[in-house]
Design an enzyme around this catalytic site. Structure first.
Site, PDB file in Angstrom:
ATOM      1  N   GLU A 110       8.566 -37.679  17.121  1.00 25.66           N
ATOM      2  CA  GLU A 110       7.167 -37.895  16.750  1.00 25.66           C
ATOM      3  C   GLU A 110       6.586 -36.676  16.045  1.00 25.66           C
ATOM      4  O   GLU A 110       5.796 -36.811  15.099  1.00 25.66           O
ATOM      5  CB  GLU A 110       6.323 -38.207  17.999  1.00 25.66           C
ATOM      6  N   ARG A 138       5.314 -36.283  12.155  1.00 33.96           N
ATOM      7  CA  ARG A 138       3.953 -35.852  11.832  1.00 33.96           C
ATOM      8  C   ARG A 138       3.953 -34.640  10.905  1.00 33.96           C
ATOM      9  O   ARG A 138       3.179 -34.577   9.938  1.00 33.96           O
ATOM     10  CB  ARG A 138       3.196 -35.539  13.122  1.00 33.96           C
ATOM     11  N   ARG A 139       4.820 -33.670  11.143  1.00 35.31           N
ATOM     12  CA  ARG A 139       4.893 -32.509  10.262  1.00 35.31           C
ATOM     13  C   ARG A 139       5.401 -32.920   8.878  1.00 35.31           C
ATOM     14  O   ARG A 139       4.954 -32.389   7.856  1.00 35.31           O
ATOM     15  CB  ARG A 139       5.775 -31.423  10.874  1.00 35.31           C
ATOM     16  N   CYS A 164       6.949 -39.255  25.105  1.00 41.01           N
ATOM     17  CA  CYS A 164       7.183 -38.590  26.383  1.00 41.01           C
ATOM     18  C   CYS A 164       5.846 -38.170  26.982  1.00 41.01           C
ATOM     19  O   CYS A 164       4.847 -38.015  26.288  1.00 41.01           O
ATOM     20  CB  CYS A 164       8.097 -37.377  26.193  1.00 41.01           C
ATOM     21  N   CYS A 190       4.468 -35.435  23.855  1.00 45.49           N
ATOM     22  CA  CYS A 190       4.086 -36.248  22.697  1.00 45.49           C
ATOM     23  C   CYS A 190       2.878 -37.127  23.012  1.00 45.49           C
ATOM     24  O   CYS A 190       2.038 -37.367  22.141  1.00 45.49           O
ATOM     25  CB  CYS A 190       5.271 -37.099  22.241  1.00 45.49           C
ATOM     26  N   LYS A 217      -0.110 -34.831  22.518  1.00 46.94           N
ATOM     27  CA  LYS A 217      -0.338 -34.502  21.109  1.00 46.94           C
ATOM     28  C   LYS A 217      -0.879 -35.701  20.341  1.00 46.94           C
ATOM     29  O   LYS A 217      -1.776 -35.561  19.498  1.00 46.94           O
ATOM     30  CB  LYS A 217       0.955 -33.989  20.475  1.00 46.94           C
ATOM     31  N   ARG A 249      -4.491 -36.163  21.016  1.00 43.20           N
ATOM     32  CA  ARG A 249      -5.250 -35.180  20.240  1.00 43.20           C
ATOM     33  C   ARG A 249      -5.399 -35.634  18.792  1.00 43.20           C
ATOM     34  O   ARG A 249      -6.490 -35.514  18.208  1.00 43.20           O
ATOM     35  CB  ARG A 249      -4.543 -33.826  20.320  1.00 43.20           C
ATOM     36  N   LYS A 303       5.935 -23.873  10.389  1.00 45.23           N
ATOM     37  CA  LYS A 303       4.566 -23.410  10.168  1.00 45.23           C
ATOM     38  C   LYS A 303       4.467 -22.557   8.907  1.00 45.23           C
ATOM     39  O   LYS A 303       3.575 -22.745   8.079  1.00 45.23           O
ATOM     40  CB  LYS A 303       4.076 -22.596  11.374  1.00 45.23           C
TER      41      LYS A 303
END
EC number: 3.5.4.34
Length: 499
Positions: free
Chosen positions: A89, A93-94, A142, A294, A297, A300, A430
């Site tokens: 996941e 998303r990234r 998870c 997950c 996240k 969020r 990042k």
């Protein structure tokens, strides 16, 4: 419009055709998890009075991720060049953020066709109104969404999980699971005890497959409900589900551990093992991770959007998911809703454009062929252990180098000597996403840049650019003021000071 099976089939086909053999599980020995973001575009020139279900749409996978691993805290790097969390996941998303950066470059720099159109303020963009995004995962996330009751039946079809169980503390364990031998048998997919159990999923029975149970130890807290003999009060006639009594005999477990210092799991045998609704961190092999589950996240994302703080500089509104589709696996609609949206329902005072989304959640009946369950079924009595694949695959709908295969947070094949060099960075790390953001920003004339950057004092580090996205940070602060999000684990500042 679209169906859950259509979304799943599209993602499975994309995985088979567009992703390379490199990074995929070794046949009959390894399994993996799959996630993706699908762009939904409504066809133009359709009559306004057409029912929603009949609206014609085009569907396109714009990002995809596979993976099952996280690195421990001791392996994190202040340079931002390692992937801390490689669950599917998070990889998806990234990869989606990489796609969004490319689309912003098309709109703001090249002035070409893009998913974005100009916003009402200088330097800001908004998503085209005919577009939306659906998130697909081959499995339940998870953490909280994966705490699902197992139901034992006499002679009745599979029933959905009742709302009271999914929203509250676990019910009491039944007598036939008091014995530790039977408990271990429940964790063995081939055992007679496990075969007696069927998951509480709305319309489908999942046979010969149980979720991977965690290995947490038990603890002495009593459950809230005094009887495990429950009566289903909401028969679902549409799904052909008859009413009747059933017992919750155990729970599918999550390996994600409760946040340190907070109220922990009950850890009693059987169904009383877990508490629900709590924040959790992903497990590590001996070395604790700092990666939130997950489920946490994704909850969020449902408030702050999927774009993150950096991209919010360029956007009038966050990029939200309109729906989440889960593949065939142990599943509870109520647990999914509790985990992804229910924990955010407390009244929040959020900046303009932000809000708790009414997320559509569906399950497909199609099984991912390289899931743990499917591989276990296919391999039969083959010798050797069935293990999770150590590699993660990232794919983005971008013209240059769309693929990225990693292991242990670095590009697969990276040597110790190469670590720290640009070639040893994942394209979705990042630092690399920050480089892409900086490249986009430098390509835009100063007088066309967003005010959040133009009027702010000189920005230099990754953290400074994130902090300058004031509306995003205000929304994140509001979310952290409510439970359970006040317990969110944040990385130390040193990990965000790279340039």
């Amino acid at each position: 419009m679209w169906t859950a099976d259509e979304i799943a089939q599209l993602c499975y086909a994309h995985y088979n055709v567009r992703l390379p053999k490199q990074g995929k599980p070794e046949p009959n020995r390894e399994w993996t998890l799959l996630a993706a973001v699908v762009k939904i575009q409504a066809s133009a020139n359709q009559a306004c009075d057409i029912p929603e279900k009949e609206v014609q749409v085009t569907k396109e996978v714009v990002s995809m991720g596979t993976g099952t691993k996280c690195i421990g805290q001791s392996k994190m790097r202040e340079s931002g060049d390692i992937l801390n969390d490689s669950h599917a996941e998070i990889i998806a998303r990234r990869s989606f953020q990489r796609y969004l950066l490319h689309q912003l470059h098309l709109a703001a720099v090249l002035k070409e066709d893009s998913i974005f159109v100009p916003g009402t303020q200088r330097g800001l963009w908004r998503l085209r109104p005919d577009l939306s995004f659906v998130f697909f995962s081959s499995h339940t996330p998870c953490g909280d969404a994966s705490i699902i009751p197992m139901l034992e039946f006499e002679e009745q079809p599979c029933c959905p999980v009742i709302r009271s169980w999914a929203n509250n503390s676990p019910v009491q364990e039944t007598e036939n699971l008091e014995d530790s031998k039977d408990k271990r048998n429940c964790e063995d997919p081939a055992s007679p005890v496990a075969k007696k159990m069927r998951l509480g999923t709305p319309a489908r029975s999942l046979s010969n497959c149980v979720a991977h149970h965690g290995t947490q130890e038990s603890g002495p807290v009593k459950p809230d409900v005094s009887s495990s003999d429950l009566t289903k009060e909401e028969p679902d006639a549409a799904n052909g589900i008859a009413s009747g009594s059933f017992r919750v005999v155990d729970v599918y477990r999550t390996g994600a551990k409760c946040v340190p210092g907070e109220t922990g799991d009950l850890r009693e045998p059987g169904a009383a093992y877990h508490q629900v609704g709590l924040l959790r961190v992903k497990p590590g092999r001996g070395d604790r991770t700092c990666s939130m589950s997950c489920s946490d996240k994704m909850a969020r994302w449902n408030v702050l959007g999927c774009q993150g703080a950096l991209l919010m500089h360029f956007l009038e509104k966050p990029i939200y998911l309109s729906a989440v589709v889960i593949g065939k696996c142990p599943y509870s609609q109520e647990a999914m809703r509790r985990a992804l949206t229910g924990r955010c329902e407390e009244t929040l005072v959020l900046p303009r454009g932000f809000g708790v989304q009414e997320l559509e959640i569906q399950q497909s009946g199609l099984l991912f062929e390289q899931s743990r369950c499917a591989v276990h079924r296919k391999r039969g009595d083959s010798p050797g252990r069935l293990v999770p694949c150590g590699a993660a695959i990232s794919w983005s709908a971008v013209p240059q180098q769309p693929l990225d295969v990693t292991a242990n947070g670095f590009p697969q094949g990276t040597t110790k000597k190469e670590i720290g060099s640009p070639r040893a960075r994942s394209r979705i790390s990042k630092v690399e996403l920050f480089r892409s953001f900086q490249k986009l920003l430098s390509s835009i004339a100063d007088d066309e840049q967003p005010d959040s950057i133009r009027v702010t004092k000189k920005l230099d580090t990754y953290q400074e650019y994130k902090d300058a996205a004031s509306a995003y940070q205000e929304a994140w602060g509001a979310l952290r003021r409510i439970q359970p999000f006040a317990s969110w684990i944040r990385n130390p500042p040193d990990y965000h000071q790279f340039k």
